[in-house]
Design a protein around this motif. Sequence first.
Motif, PDB file in Angstrom:
ATOM      1  N   GLU A 136      31.260  -0.593  22.466  1.00 51.85           N
ATOM      2  CA  GLU A 136      31.189   0.652  21.706  1.00 51.85           C
ATOM      3  C   GLU A 136      29.737   1.024  21.450  1.00 51.85           C
ATOM      4  O   GLU A 136      28.829   0.190  21.640  1.00 51.85           O
ATOM      5  CB  GLU A 136      31.951   0.499  20.388  1.00 51.85           C
ATOM      6  CG  GLU A 136      33.438   0.220  20.603  1.00 51.85           C
ATOM      7  CD  GLU A 136      34.262   0.220  19.345  1.00 51.85           C
ATOM      8  OE1 GLU A 136      35.490   0.087  19.449  1.00 51.85           O
ATOM      9  OE2 GLU A 136      33.685   0.371  18.237  1.00 51.85           O
ATOM     10  N   THR A 148      37.069   1.191  17.132  1.00 49.69           N
ATOM     11  CA  THR A 148      38.197   1.920  17.714  1.00 49.69           C
ATOM     12  C   THR A 148      39.488   1.365  17.127  1.00 49.69           C
ATOM     13  O   THR A 148      39.682   0.149  17.064  1.00 49.69           O
ATOM     14  CB  THR A 148      38.200   1.781  19.244  1.00 49.69           C
ATOM     15  OG1 THR A 148      36.994   2.359  19.758  1.00 49.69           O
ATOM     16  CG2 THR A 148      39.396   2.478  19.858  1.00 49.69           C
ATOM     17  N   ARG A 149      40.370   2.264  16.711  1.00 55.88           N
ATOM     18  CA  ARG A 149      41.579   1.835  16.009  1.00 55.88           C
ATOM     19  C   ARG A 149      42.807   2.523  16.602  1.00 55.88           C
ATOM     20  O   ARG A 149      42.777   3.693  16.964  1.00 55.88           O
ATOM     21  CB  ARG A 149      41.466   2.130  14.515  1.00 55.88           C
ATOM     22  CG  ARG A 149      42.648   1.616  13.719  1.00 55.88           C
ATOM     23  CD  ARG A 149      42.334   1.381  12.261  1.00 55.88           C
ATOM     24  NE  ARG A 149      43.454   0.709  11.603  1.00 55.88           N
ATOM     25  CZ  ARG A 149      43.630  -0.594  11.540  1.00 55.88           C
ATOM     26  NH1 ARG A 149      42.737  -1.387  12.095  1.00 55.88           N
ATOM     27  NH2 ARG A 149      44.674  -1.121  10.928  1.00 55.88           N
ATOM     28  N   ALA A 150      43.880   1.745  16.669  1.00 56.48           N
ATOM     29  CA  ALA A 150      45.178   2.277  17.108  1.00 56.48           C
ATOM     30  C   ALA A 150      46.188   2.049  15.988  1.00 56.48           C
ATOM     31  O   ALA A 150      46.245   0.961  15.407  1.00 56.48           O
ATOM     32  CB  ALA A 150      45.631   1.575  18.384  1.00 56.48           C
ATOM     33  N   ILE A 159      45.433   6.530  19.099  1.00 56.00           N
ATOM     34  CA  ILE A 159      44.158   5.807  19.219  1.00 56.00           C
ATOM     35  C   ILE A 159      43.001   6.750  18.918  1.00 56.00           C
ATOM     36  O   ILE A 159      42.928   7.866  19.454  1.00 56.00           O
ATOM     37  CB  ILE A 159      43.982   5.214  20.628  1.00 56.00           C
ATOM     38  CG1 ILE A 159      45.220   4.398  21.031  1.00 56.00           C
ATOM     39  CG2 ILE A 159      42.729   4.351  20.699  1.00 56.00           C
ATOM     40  CD1 ILE A 159      45.174   3.873  22.456  1.00 56.00           C
ATOM     41  N   GLY A 161      38.617   6.570  18.588  1.00 57.52           N
ATOM     42  CA  GLY A 161      37.418   5.761  18.721  1.00 57.52           C
ATOM     43  C   GLY A 161      36.568   6.174  19.897  1.00 57.52           C
ATOM     44  O   GLY A 161      36.862   7.153  20.596  1.00 57.52           O
ATOM     45  N   LYS A 163      34.049   4.426  23.195  1.00 56.15           N
ATOM     46  CA  LYS A 163      33.573   3.293  23.980  1.00 56.15           C
ATOM     47  C   LYS A 163      32.336   3.744  24.751  1.00 56.15           C
ATOM     48  O   LYS A 163      32.198   4.914  25.083  1.00 56.15           O
ATOM     49  CB  LYS A 163      34.656   2.795  24.940  1.00 56.15           C
ATOM     50  CG  LYS A 163      35.954   2.353  24.257  1.00 56.15           C
ATOM     51  CD  LYS A 163      35.764   1.126  23.402  1.00 56.15           C
ATOM     52  CE  LYS A 163      37.067   0.673  22.771  1.00 56.15           C
ATOM     53  NZ  LYS A 163      36.877  -0.555  21.942  1.00 56.15           N
ATOM     54  N   TRP A 178      40.696  -1.335  24.375  1.00 60.14           N
ATOM     55  CA  TRP A 178      40.956  -2.345  23.350  1.00 60.14           C
ATOM     56  C   TRP A 178      40.650  -1.744  21.993  1.00 60.14           C
ATOM     57  O   TRP A 178      39.625  -1.079  21.809  1.00 60.14           O
ATOM     58  CB  TRP A 178      40.112  -3.590  23.607  1.00 60.14           C
ATOM     59  CG  TRP A 178      40.418  -4.191  24.951  1.00 60.14           C
ATOM     60  CD1 TRP A 178      39.791  -3.936  26.131  1.00 60.14           C
ATOM     61  CD2 TRP A 178      41.482  -5.099  25.252  1.00 60.14           C
ATOM     62  NE1 TRP A 178      40.382  -4.643  27.148  1.00 60.14           N
ATOM     63  CE2 TRP A 178      41.422  -5.371  26.646  1.00 60.14           C
ATOM     64  CE3 TRP A 178      42.468  -5.735  24.493  1.00 60.14           C
ATOM     65  CZ2 TRP A 178      42.308  -6.232  27.279  1.00 60.14           C
ATOM     66  CZ3 TRP A 178      43.356  -6.593  25.112  1.00 60.14           C
ATOM     67  CH2 TRP A 178      43.277  -6.834  26.498  1.00 60.14           C
ATOM     68  N   ALA A 179      41.553  -1.982  21.031  1.00 62.29           N
ATOM     69  CA  ALA A 179      41.428  -1.344  19.725  1.00 62.29           C
ATOM     70  C   ALA A 179      41.936  -2.264  18.621  1.00 62.29           C
ATOM     71  O   ALA A 179      42.801  -3.121  18.844  1.00 62.29           O
ATOM     72  CB  ALA A 179      42.219  -0.028  19.704  1.00 62.29           C
ATOM     73  N   GLN A 180      41.393  -2.067  17.433  1.00 60.65           N
ATOM     74  CA  GLN A 180      41.891  -2.762  16.256  1.00 60.65           C
ATOM     75  C   GLN A 180      43.239  -2.165  15.854  1.00 60.65           C
ATOM     76  O   GLN A 180      43.430  -0.950  15.914  1.00 60.65           O
ATOM     77  CB  GLN A 180      40.907  -2.604  15.087  1.00 60.65           C
ATOM     78  CG  GLN A 180      39.533  -3.173  15.309  1.00 60.65           C
ATOM     79  CD  GLN A 180      39.485  -4.675  15.053  1.00 60.65           C
ATOM     80  OE1 GLN A 180      40.518  -5.329  14.890  1.00 60.65           O
ATOM     81  NE2 GLN A 180      38.287  -5.228  15.025  1.00 60.65           N
ATOM     82  N   THR A 181      44.154  -3.021  15.451  1.00 58.45           N
ATOM     83  CA  THR A 181      45.441  -2.577  14.926  1.00 58.45           C
ATOM     84  C   THR A 181      45.780  -3.445  13.713  1.00 58.45           C
ATOM     85  O   THR A 181      45.085  -4.430  13.416  1.00 58.45           O
ATOM     86  CB  THR A 181      46.575  -2.709  15.962  1.00 58.45           C
ATOM     87  OG1 THR A 181      46.948  -4.093  16.081  1.00 58.45           O
ATOM     88  CG2 THR A 181      46.152  -2.174  17.325  1.00 58.45           C
TER      89      THR A 181
END
Length: 387
Positions: A136, A148-150, A159, A161, A163, A178-181
């Motif tokens: 990122e 980045t979040r989902a 989603i 964010g 990158k 790829w994302a935080q959840t």
Amino acid sequence: MNPLDLAGIDDLLSSEEKEIRATVRQMASDRIAPFVAGWFERGELPDARGLAKELGSLGVLGMHLEGYGCAGTSATAYGLACLELEAVDSGIRSLVSVQGSLAMFALHRWASEEIKQQWLPQMAAGEVIGCFGLTEPDIGSDPAAMRTRARRDGGDWVIDGRKMWITNGSIADVAVVWAQTDEGVRGFAVPTDSPGFSAPEIHHKLSLRASVTSELVLDAVRIPDAFAFPEARGLRGPLSCLNEARYGIVWGALGAARSSIETALDYAQQRDQFGKPLAGFQLTQQKLVDMNLEYLKGLLLALHLGRRKDSGVLEHTQVSLGKLNNVRESLEICRAARTILGANGISLEYPVIRHMANLESVLTYEGTVEMHTLVLGQAMTGISAFR
């Protein structure tokens, strides 16, 4: 005796591995080498999709993966292909690495069978291009801190964010993101025609100029739950993909080194100074020998790691060992080769300065020198020094 194989390493390769190497070398020599200096100078990779299809027809996209139209070759054969591709330019090897070892491997290892069937055969053929979104704008070596979040919304994921430094991003049809959840870091296959997805290309680069590099912007991108990777939780998912890509770099960087040694050797034999060829001076021969020694040691290390990977016993710390050594030494080889060429060493008429500039990026991506050093330091001492 081959001056670049004084150790007789070719004797350790199978006939099939040599055939694959020769095929990739011929394609790279015919299709890429005559044009890549111009692409680099102009900062473009024209007809990247057409090139991807040619590489797909050659069988090098995801070539070490099984099924779904992939060639299913050995890891060693894949490494040799990476070496030949990077001998013409790191940007071309990056295209292949991101397609096969990041995007395709992520889908092959972590996606549902439905998603594999949807994307992988077309990606192996080069008809569909993938990219891999982990880094990122403010997050590089510490992916656990990604922003980045989902979030779940009914049967979908939404989603948000950004990158950064994403190879193939602006030409990709599918992005592995790829994302935080709430369930930890998860991976998603995101079609790039999804509303809210954009991939502006990054310009003003002085390295990997014959490569498409982009930012990914995800603004409330909505995808079905089926596009989420069902089993990937935490950093295990993205790090497994990075390890695949790092393995290709262990081999690939040596291609830039070999090209620079070949160029310096030929130049030193042709260029006369003080009444004799440069190659006839002791200091020049010392440079040539030192470059060749480091190249051959790196090649032996790459081959050893390839055999371990083919046997299923390769450890991620061993990949770090190879990536750290081979990229660092290849960059030093290119710098030494540049000195043999003198002022001509900075000209794009020769590949050396281009390889030097490219390897500055290769030294950083897929784990910096500092990160791989600490991986190996922890393996030696049992003490983590990352924080």
